[in-house]
Design an enzyme around this catalytic site. Structure first.
Site, PDB file in Angstrom:
ATOM      1  N   LYS A 206       0.847  -1.193   0.000  1.00 57.49           N
ATOM      2  CA  LYS A 206       0.000   0.000   0.000  1.00 57.49           C
ATOM      3  C   LYS A 206       0.884   1.245   0.000  1.00 57.49           C
ATOM      4  CE  LYS A 206      -4.398   0.505   2.297  1.00 57.49           C
ATOM      5  NZ  LYS A 206      -5.117   0.374   3.571  1.00 57.49           N
TER       6      LYS A 206
HETATM    7  O1  G3P Z   1      -7.875   1.122   5.454  1.00 53.22           O
HETATM    8  C1  G3P Z   1      -8.275   2.274   4.813  1.00 53.22           C
HETATM    9  C2  G3P Z   1      -9.678   2.735   5.118  1.00 53.22           C
HETATM   10  O2  G3P Z   1     -10.590   1.703   4.917  1.00 53.22           O
HETATM   11  C3  G3P Z   1      -9.819   3.435   6.451  1.00 53.22           C
HETATM   12  O3  G3P Z   1     -11.144   3.577   6.840  1.00 53.22           O
HETATM   13  O4  G3P Z   1     -12.784   4.031   8.613  1.00 53.22           O
HETATM   14  O5  G3P Z   1     -10.423   4.810   8.910  1.00 53.22           O
HETATM   15  O6  G3P Z   1     -11.932   5.923   7.264  1.00 53.22           O
HETATM   16  P1  G3P Z   1     -11.594   4.644   7.966  1.00 53.22           P
END
Ligand code: G3P
Length: 215
Positions: free
Chosen positions: A83
């Site tokens: 990533k």
């Molecule tokens: O892993 C990346 C993404 O899915 C993060 O999500 O909930 O932290 O906005 P969030």
């Protein structure tokens, strides 16, 4: 559509892997920090479960550092996708890593132009964060529609990985639009399984079954 868990918790991953509905896992530095363990030990344990796609994020912000970390992560296990954040250094690193055969997941994508660039440098996945857009009053799902249209127009092979998913309707809408993957927290994936009418229906069937003469 493929379903990924957005977590670094081995316990959570095991619970969905056992159901047979899990296609992959995405992690990020914040999720790894919650586990209180080293990055490598968490990654090795997740990969050892046999998960075919495990995204692990670099933390360097310069191209050389990203390349160093990306190559190290890739060498760790064949299931690892590297990533890389959508910043200029990340574009440079992705182009090189992709040429070397590393599968890159370009992350922190918040606009259609950024998704276009991720495809251009050869990312395998692009990760638009829809929940964080919703949180600040923008329609995250509209971004998914735009990326699907653009990628279809040019037959772009980069897969659209819908990230920052907050609830089951995000998953359903992403599937209707034709996104390739949705990654979500355990709580959201559990909600995909559950329906109160299923539980009620089963309880009723079992109750009625007691009335059937046995023997
Ligand atoms: O892993 C990346 C993404 O899915 C993060 O999500 O909930 O932290 O906005 P969030």
């Amino acid at each position: 559509m493929e379903l990924f868990l957005d977590t670094a918790s081995v316990t959570e991953i095991k619970s969905m892997w056992d159901l047979g509905i899990l296609d992959g896992v995405t992690t990020n530095p914040s999720l790894v920090a919650k586990e209180g363990r080293t990055f490598d030990s968490v990654l090795r344990e997740i990969c050892a479960l046999g998960i075919p796609s495990v995204s692990a994020e670099v933390t360097a912000t310069d191209t050389d550092g990203m390349l160093r970390e990306g190559r190290r992560l890739r060498a760790m296990h064949p299931s690892i996708y590297v990533k890389v954040p959508m910043i200029p250094a990340g574009l440079r690193a992705t182009k090189i890593l992709a040429k070397e055969g590393t599968r890159v997941n370009m992350t922190l994508v918040f606009s259609a132009p950024q998704a276009l660039l991720a495809a251009k440098v050869g990312a395998t996945y692009v990760s638009p964060f829809i929940g964080r857009l919703d949180d600040q009053g923008q329609d995250g799902m509209e971004l998914i529609r735009e990326i699907v249209t653009i990628y279809r127009n040019y037959r772009v092979p980069t897969k659209i990985l819908v990230a920052s998913v907050r609830h089951p309707m995000h998953v359903v809408d992403a599937a209707k639009i034709g996104a390739d993957i949705a990654t979500m927290p355990l709580a959201v994936m559990e909600k995909l399984v559950q329906h109160p009418l299923t539980d009620l229906g089963l309880a009723r069937f079992l109750k009625d079954w007691e009335k059937v003469p046995k023997g």
